[in-house]
Design a protein around this motif. Structure first.
Motif, PDB file in Angstrom:
ATOM      1  N   TRP A  64       0.860  -1.181   0.000  1.00 30.61           N
ATOM      2  CA  TRP A  64       0.000   0.000   0.000  1.00 30.61           C
ATOM      3  C   TRP A  64       0.896   1.230   0.000  1.00 30.61           C
ATOM      4  N   TRP A  65       0.686   2.076  -0.973  1.00 34.35           N
ATOM      5  CA  TRP A  65       1.442   3.331  -0.993  1.00 34.35           C
ATOM      6  C   TRP A  65       0.462   4.483  -1.111  1.00 34.35           C
ATOM      7  N   GLU A  66       0.802   5.607  -0.519  1.00 32.98           N
ATOM      8  CA  GLU A  66      -0.063   6.784  -0.502  1.00 32.98           C
ATOM      9  C   GLU A  66       0.337   7.757  -1.605  1.00 32.98           C
ATOM     10  N   TYR A  93      -4.924   0.589  -2.660  1.00 34.27           N
ATOM     11  CA  TYR A  93      -4.999   1.998  -3.074  1.00 34.27           C
ATOM     12  C   TYR A  93      -6.052   2.722  -2.244  1.00 34.27           C
ATOM     13  N   ASN A  94      -5.646   3.823  -1.678  1.00 35.04           N
ATOM     14  CA  ASN A  94      -6.547   4.658  -0.889  1.00 35.04           C
ATOM     15  C   ASN A  94      -7.200   5.700  -1.799  1.00 35.04           C
ATOM     16  N   SER A  96      -8.655   8.407  -1.583  1.00 32.17           N
ATOM     17  CA  SER A  96      -8.720   9.279  -0.412  1.00 32.17           C
ATOM     18  C   SER A  96      -9.754  10.398  -0.515  1.00 32.17           C
TER      19      SER A  96
END
Length: 222
Positions: A64-66, A93-94, A96
């Motif tokens: 998970w990467w932002e 995946y966020n 967001s």
């Protein structure tokens, strides 16, 4: 901006090491894979995320990467870099709520965003704080309507709940949702079937939110 630092290795001076301060999210690793670099903290862009992802990939079930914005090109670059060395590695995946989605993407791209990143390998997709925003906005809208129209505003909310039941919504009956019926059953089991303190039997919810509210559902659907 370019600068240089003097490193000490085992107490001995090491040749000057060039340092590039690059705040751009578009920073990329040097083409020469043997060139030594040091990446520290935020601002190193997708290169840093890829390097860390590759380092953790052997030990993690999912990576998970932002990101700082919803960017399909970046998502694709990260996924391809990881899958080149770890085929099939699951990605997260966020989506967001911190992104201003319509400011960054057109409506058509937003509509296909989840399918697009899903095809890249981002199998775990989520919206952090979706509940926070939906609860706060709905409460705000009810309070605003109640200030202007009183109980009519709440009645309208209730009618929307009734109409949503055809799609599987069940929270119209809040006592049932809270598990009141379960605790009634426990009380009856303990008392041998005789209890005067059960809550559901004969309650206003049981009487008014059963088949008798079909008229309200029909009205709301119209």
């Amino acid at each position: 901006m370019r600068d240089s630092v003097q490193l000490l290795v085992n107490g001995r001076p090491y040749p000057l090491l060039p340092v590039f301060v690059q705040p751009s999210r578009g920073f990329r690793l040097p083409a020469d894979g043997d060139r030594p670099i040091i990446m520290i903290g935020p601002g190193t862009g997708i290169a840093h995320a890829i390097a860390r992802g590759l380092a953790y990939a052997p030990y993690a079930d999912m990576l998970w990467w932002e990101t700082s914005e919803p960017n399909l090109a970046e998502a694709k670059e990260f996924a391809e870099a990881i899958h080149a060395q770890f085929p099939g590695k699951l990605l997260a995946y966020n989506c967001s709520p911190s992104f201003n989605w319509r400011a960054k993407l057109d409506a058509a791209t937003i509509a296909r965003f989840q399918d697009a990143i899903g095809a890249m390998g981002y199998k775990f997709q989520f919206v952090t704080l979706a509940g926070y925003h939906s609860l706060n906005f709905s409460a705000f809208e009810l309070a605003r309507g109640y200030r202007e129209r009183g109980m009519a505003a709440y009645s309208e909310l209730q009618e929307r709940e009734f109409a949503a039941e055809r799609y599987g919504y069940t929270a119209t009956r809040h006592q049932r949702e809270a598990g009141t019926g379960y605790f009634d059953a426990v009380a009856l089991a303990i008392s041998g079937g005789q209890s005067s303190t059960t809550a559901m039997h004969g309650s206003t919810e049981a009487e008014q939110f059963g088949a008798g509210h079909a008229h309200s559902i029909n009205q709301a659907a119209e």
